[in-house]
Design a protein around this motif. Structure first.
Motif, PDB file in Angstrom:
ATOM      1  N   GLN A   1     -25.400  30.142  16.282  1.00  0.00           N
ATOM      2  CA  GLN A   1     -26.481  29.429  15.329  1.00  0.00           C
ATOM      3  C   GLN A   1     -27.548  28.570  16.010  1.00  0.00           C
ATOM      4  OE1 GLN A   1     -26.565  29.066  11.998  1.00  0.00           O
ATOM      5  NE2 GLN A   1     -24.737  29.805  11.279  1.00  0.00           N
TER       6      GLN A   1
ATOM      7  N   THR B   1     -24.282  20.281  17.856  1.00  0.00           N
ATOM      8  CA  THR B   1     -25.394  20.666  17.186  1.00  0.00           C
ATOM      9  C   THR B   1     -26.082  19.449  16.344  1.00  0.00           C
ATOM     10  OG1 THR B   1     -24.260  22.550  16.204  1.00  0.00           O
ATOM     11  CG2 THR B   1     -26.038  21.662  14.787  1.00  0.00           C
TER      12      THR B   1
ATOM     13  N   ALA C   1     -25.870  33.477  10.933  1.00  0.00           N
ATOM     14  CA  ALA C   1     -26.864  33.709  11.908  1.00  0.00           C
ATOM     15  C   ALA C   1     -27.481  35.137  11.870  1.00  0.00           C
ATOM     16  CB  ALA C   1     -26.410  33.142  13.155  1.00  0.00           C
TER      17      ALA C   1
ATOM     18  N   GLU D   1     -30.158  31.214  16.943  1.00  0.00           N
ATOM     19  CA  GLU D   1     -31.163  31.294  15.802  1.00  0.00           C
ATOM     20  C   GLU D   1     -32.325  30.376  15.846  1.00  0.00           C
ATOM     21  OE1 GLU D   1     -31.042  33.029  11.025  1.00  0.00           O
ATOM     22  OE2 GLU D   1     -29.478  31.604  11.836  1.00  0.00           O
TER      23      GLU D   1
ATOM     24  N   PRO E   1     -25.853  24.440   9.010  1.00  0.00           N
ATOM     25  CA  PRO E   1     -25.873  24.903  10.120  1.00  0.00           C
ATOM     26  C   PRO E   1     -24.462  24.679  11.132  1.00  0.00           C
ATOM     27  CG  PRO E   1     -27.022  22.673  10.214  1.00  0.00           C
ATOM     28  CD  PRO E   1     -26.820  23.243   8.765  1.00  0.00           C
TER      29      PRO E   1
ATOM     30  N   GLN F   1     -27.083  30.438   6.267  1.00  0.00           N
ATOM     31  CA  GLN F   1     -25.341  30.340   6.522  1.00  0.00           C
ATOM     32  C   GLN F   1     -24.881  31.317   7.739  1.00  0.00           C
ATOM     33  OE1 GLN F   1     -23.077  29.544   3.079  1.00  0.00           O
ATOM     34  NE2 GLN F   1     -25.086  28.475   2.154  1.00  0.00           N
TER      35      GLN F   1
ATOM     36  N   THR G   1     -33.299  28.969   8.971  1.00  0.00           N
ATOM     37  CA  THR G   1     -31.930  29.559   9.308  1.00  0.00           C
ATOM     38  C   THR G   1     -31.091  29.739   7.991  1.00  0.00           C
ATOM     39  OG1 THR G   1     -30.600  27.694   9.717  1.00  0.00           O
ATOM     40  CG2 THR G   1     -31.985  28.537  11.602  1.00  0.00           C
TER      41      THR G   1
END
Length: 245
Positions: free
Chosen positions: A148, A180, A86, A151, A168, A84, A82
């Protein structure tokens, strides 16, 4: 599960050494945080692993040498990344985003067929990243943190077993950061997770091990407590961050 092994990784841009001989071993199931001041080589290291920049040395995952392979071939070996910001299809629903990602290895003909049910891998990803309740919402209407997570879900349906996550939790609320961090722990039960991060509070709470880079080289490595106690880290990174704060 398989771990990531990096040996003597070097990346040079027009004579500038961005990554200068880094060795790194991330065992399967680890949640490894990579930290360091700007210019330390964190993102360049991940770029090298994913084939975005040329590098020398060795990078292996699941017995496969990654250096020298094309970006899409590295992705097919189970490496997902990923950025920074998304990268999701904002005009499509959460479910449609995941369905498209899940179809990356399907034939064009099969992609044209209308789905009559949610594929199992898509349903599982929705539950894992906590988006099952908003599966019919347009991705563009999601909160920053949810984008995020979407993704990450798109990587899961592609069967990524090594997740490389670039900052993330940047821009997330406290509750989103907490969610997260918990997600990272769930992901690591059957995957290897590498996180580039600047949020030191987030690192202290959720990192299992930490690697500190400085000027393209590995400065320190260990548990959060070990790295925090390293005088070199305090001087080069943590002390610098504390002054900024």
């Amino acid at each position: 599960m398989s771990g990531l092994t990096i040996k003597d990784l070097r990346v040079v841009f027009d004579g500038f050494v961005a990554v200068g001989g880094v060795d790194l071993a991330v065992p399967a199931g680890d949640v490894r945080f990579i930290i360091g001041p700007n210019g330390a080589g964190k993102t360049t290291l991940v770029d090298a692993v994913t084939g975005l920049v040329k590098a020398t040395g060795s990078v292996t995952f699941d017995g496969h040498e990654l250096l020298g392979r094309k970006v899409h071939r590295i992705a097919r070996l189970g490496i997902g990344r990923t950025f920074q910001t998304a990268a999701v299809f904002e005009e499509l629903t959460v479910l449609q985003n995941l369905d498209i990602a899940a179809g990356w290895s399907r034939s064009p003909l099969s992609l044209l067929r209308k789905r009559t049910a949610v594929p199992p891998e898509v349903a599982e990803a929705l539950e894992t990243v906590g988006l099952a309740a908003v599966s019919d919402k347009l991705a563009g209407t999601l909160a920053h943190g949810q984008k995020q997570w979407l993704e990450i879900g798109m990587l899961l349906v592609q069967n990524a077993r090594l997740l490389l996550l670039d900052e993330p939790v940047a821009g997330m609320s406290q509750s989103e950061r907490d969610a997260t961090g918990e997600l990272l722990g769930r992901l690591a039960t059957d995957r290897t997770v590498v996180v580039i991060e600047h949020d030191m509070d987030f690192l202290r709470r959720f990192a299992r091990t930490v690697t500190v880079l400085h000027a393209g080289r590995k400065l320190s490595e260990g548990t959060v407590a070990e790295v925090q106690a390293d005088p070199r880290v305090q001087e080069v990174y943590l002390g610098h961050a504390a002054k900024e704060a």
